[in-house]
Design a protein around this motif. Structure first.
Motif, PDB file in Angstrom:
ATOM      1  N   UNK A   1       0.786  -1.236   0.000  1.00 24.03           N
ATOM      2  CA  UNK A   1       0.000   0.000   0.000  1.00 24.03           C
ATOM      3  C   UNK A   1       0.814   1.281   0.000  1.00 24.03           C
ATOM      4  N   UNK A   2       2.119   1.192   0.075  1.00 27.30           N
ATOM      5  CA  UNK A   2       2.965   2.395   0.043  1.00 27.30           C
ATOM      6  C   UNK A   2       3.700   2.425  -1.294  1.00 27.30           C
TER       7      UNK A   2
ATOM      8  N   UNK B   1      16.016   5.578   1.919  1.00 29.64           N
ATOM      9  CA  UNK B   1      14.773   6.254   2.312  1.00 29.64           C
ATOM     10  C   UNK B   1      13.560   5.570   1.681  1.00 29.64           C
ATOM     11  N   UNK B   2      13.651   5.264   0.399  1.00 32.28           N
ATOM     12  CA  UNK B   2      12.548   4.582  -0.291  1.00 32.28           C
ATOM     13  C   UNK B   2      12.357   3.191   0.285  1.00 32.28           C
ATOM     14  N   UNK B   3      13.469   2.457   0.488  1.00 36.64           N
ATOM     15  CA  UNK B   3      13.396   1.101   1.028  1.00 36.64           C
ATOM     16  C   UNK B   3      12.662   1.102   2.370  1.00 36.64           C
ATOM     17  N   UNK B   4      13.090   1.959   3.297  1.00 36.94           N
ATOM     18  CA  UNK B   4      12.474   1.992   4.631  1.00 36.94           C
ATOM     19  C   UNK B   4      11.011   2.409   4.545  1.00 36.94           C
ATOM     20  N   UNK B   5      10.704   3.362   3.698  1.00 35.74           N
ATOM     21  CA  UNK B   5       9.307   3.791   3.546  1.00 35.74           C
ATOM     22  C   UNK B   5       8.430   2.631   3.079  1.00 35.74           C
TER      23      UNK B   5
ATOM     24  N   UNK C   1       8.094  -6.551  -4.625  1.00 37.72           N
ATOM     25  CA  UNK C   1       7.949  -5.111  -4.894  1.00 37.72           C
ATOM     26  C   UNK C   1       7.404  -4.955  -6.311  1.00 37.72           C
ATOM     27  N   UNK C   2       6.311  -4.203  -6.430  1.00 35.82           N
ATOM     28  CA  UNK C   2       5.738  -3.949  -7.761  1.00 35.82           C
ATOM     29  C   UNK C   2       6.461  -2.756  -8.366  1.00 35.82           C
TER      30      UNK C   2
END
Length: 189
Positions: free
Chosen positions: A114-115, A141-145, A168-169
């Protein structure tokens, strides 16, 4: 009493005269174009029955799929095995991804649980893990988000136990014009 009868008679005559003038006015207006009030009513009724204007179409992805993603932060500092500045020549930043085969500057949206984050391919990688199906390296940052919606412990360390995210889509929104190949990601080398 006489005055009252006169007032009633005057009101009746005046009312009849006004009614006659209104009928004549309506008849005259109908022989010409529609009366402005009728036009407005007709226009409003037509607008109510007309199809609503569509919202701008969502841009369709050029390529979609799922992969396993890892994380990186290569800014040329040499910290934690940092291998050097990104291949695109752009500084390391949030929203910078690495692909083993896609052209530099390809615009990509990644989603998980969902993110989502939209970024661009600014480096080549991951290296050997791409032979095991890890086709995207995401900035920390993207990975953790994507993992839990939080920020990393530092730009070098995500602050989670996750080293990879499976499923991961990815959606390629626009192909870049740099070196690389369009299409399904291929292992490096």
């Amino acid at each position: 009493m006489h005055q009252r009868a006169t007032n009633v008679l005057m009101a009746t005559v005046t009312g009849s005269a006004l009614a006659g003038m209104m009928v004549a006015g309506v008849a005259a207006a109908s022989t010409h174009d529609e009366a402005p009030a009728t036009k407005a009513a007709t226009t409003t009724a037509a607008a109510q029955h007309a199809p609503a204007k569509k919202a701008p179409a969502k841009k369709k992805a050029l390529l979609t799929g799922k992969t396993t993603a890892s994380y990186f932060w290569d800014d040329g500092s040499g910290v934690n095995g940092d291998t050097g500045a990104p291949a695109s020549g752009k500084p390391m930043q949030k929203g910078m991804f690495a692909s083993p085969s896609w052209p530099m500057n390809t615009k990509v949206k990644v989603s998980y649980q969902g993110r989502s984050v939209t970024g661009f391919v600014g480096d080549v990688g991951p290296g050997e893990p791409s032979h095991r199906g890890v086709m995207l390296d995401l900035d920390t940052y993207t990975f953790r988000h994507l993992v839990d919606g939080k920020k990393p412990a530092s730009k070098y360390v995500t602050g989670t136990d996750a080293g990879h995210i499976e499923g991961v889509k990815y959606e390629v929104l626009k192909w870049g014009h740099g070196p690389g190949k369009k299409g399904t990601p291929k292992p490096l080398g």
